[in-house]
Structure formats: C-alpha cells, structure tokens
Write an enzyme that holds these catalytic residues in place. Sequence first.
Site, short mmCIF file in Angstrom:
data_model
loop_
_atom_site.label_atom_id
_atom_site.label_comp_id
_atom_site.label_asym_id
_atom_site.label_seq_id
_atom_site.Cartn_x
_atom_site.Cartn_y
_atom_site.Cartn_z
N ASP A 138 -12.02 84.68 56.26
CA ASP A 138 -10.92 85.44 55.62
C ASP A 138 -9.64 85.32 56.44
OD1 ASP A 138 -9.31 87.39 54.33
OD2 ASP A 138 -11.08 88.61 53.85
N SER A 195 -10.73 94.43 49.21
CA SER A 195 -9.47 94.28 49.92
C SER A 195 -8.73 95.62 50.00
CB SER A 195 -8.63 93.17 49.25
OG SER A 195 -7.51 92.84 50.02
N HIS A 229 -11.08 85.00 51.50
CA HIS A 229 -10.75 86.34 50.98
C HIS A 229 -11.15 86.43 49.51
CE1 HIS A 229 -8.97 90.25 51.32
NE2 HIS A 229 -8.15 90.04 50.30
#
Length: 215
Positions: A161, A107, A193
């Site tokens: 996601d 991320s 995610h």
Amino acid sequence: MAARSFVLWLHGLGDSGPANEPIKTYFASPEFKSTRWSFPSAPNMPVSCNYGSVMPSWFDIQEIPVGAESPKDEAGVMKAVKSIHAMIDKEISAGTNPENIFICGFSQGGALALASVLLFPRTLGGGAVFSGWMPFNSSIMGNISSEAKKTPLLWLHGMADRTVLFSAGQAGPPFLEQAGMKCEFKAYPNLAHSINDEELLSLESWIKTRLQSSS
C-alpha cells in the site's frame, strides 16, 4: 433461525456507498439470511490533500500517503462519528442486538469505522478496518468506554500500500491493545491500496463466528 444482524460498510475517499454494494455477494452463508446491509455515501466536502477539490469525504485528509504520524482531523472525525452512531442507534431501536452489529470500512471509511466503534457506548459485534489508520491521537484513550473495549476488531492491510502506508496500519493494533482491546491483524504481501477476495472471505468467516444466535 438466524438472528437479525446489521453490517454497515463505509467507503473510501471519493467513492460512493452504492459502488460498494457488490461486497454483499461474498456473504452467501445461511447465517447472513437475516442480515441488513447499509452502504451510506459520505457528504461532499473540500479535501486538503486534493488541493481543496470537493468530493465525497467523511472528514478532511491533510496528506497522501497517510502515515502513522500524519496530521489528524479529529474534529471532522468526531462529527462523522455522530452520524454513524445515529445509524447504529436506529438499528438497535429497530430490534437488532448490538452484538450482531458490525461496522466495517475501507481506507478513510476504515478509519471512521474504527473511530465509530471506539466511541460507541456499548459493545458491538465487531469492527473491521481495511487499509485504514487510527484517526485520533492517544488523548482519545480516556474516552473509550469499558463496554466499547469489549468490541473485537479485525484489521487487514496490504503490504504494498502506497496510499495508506502499511506502517500506518501496523501502528493501529499496538495502540488498541494498549487501550485494552483485542485486535487481529492480517497482512497481505502483494496487495496495494485495494481489497481482495481473500480479505472479504476472511471478513465473512470472522463475522460468522461472532454472530449471536437468536436465543
């Protein structure tokens, strides 16, 4: 005998380095016997997308979900890159071949891993981006050295996601290829995610094939 190698893992927003250490357990092959791992923690700072709440963050994020066109905190990213480069330089000074150094992250940490590879003046073993995004505008192209362009990249992203949109991930590889870099992109259909076992096993084999022997 396996040459010394170094894997730097950069965590996501609000997380910590130590919480990510179990990732090491996926790297059980003998090739990783001489690998040094580092899981640094981001400094605490106010984060715009969380109404200015203070939390571990490598740089500021304006909005969630992050899309391909989301505003970018380039100054903050550059500052974070300096601290990551210092960690890489320290490892090279300790005797590790730069081509056995791998910068990976999830991320926000994936975006920083990517930035750190692009702006490092030497060729590294590789960079891996899990559910990340390109944290720069195209003006960065001119700052990528010919050495950095030789560093291979692996990009893994879940198609489900909703935090860092799959489209933000998909926008990365064409941008990198335009800069003359090689980027392998892997899409995971039902992954939201997060990171799954399949992705970490992919990373393990990807790094393994790139480790330089101690000749």
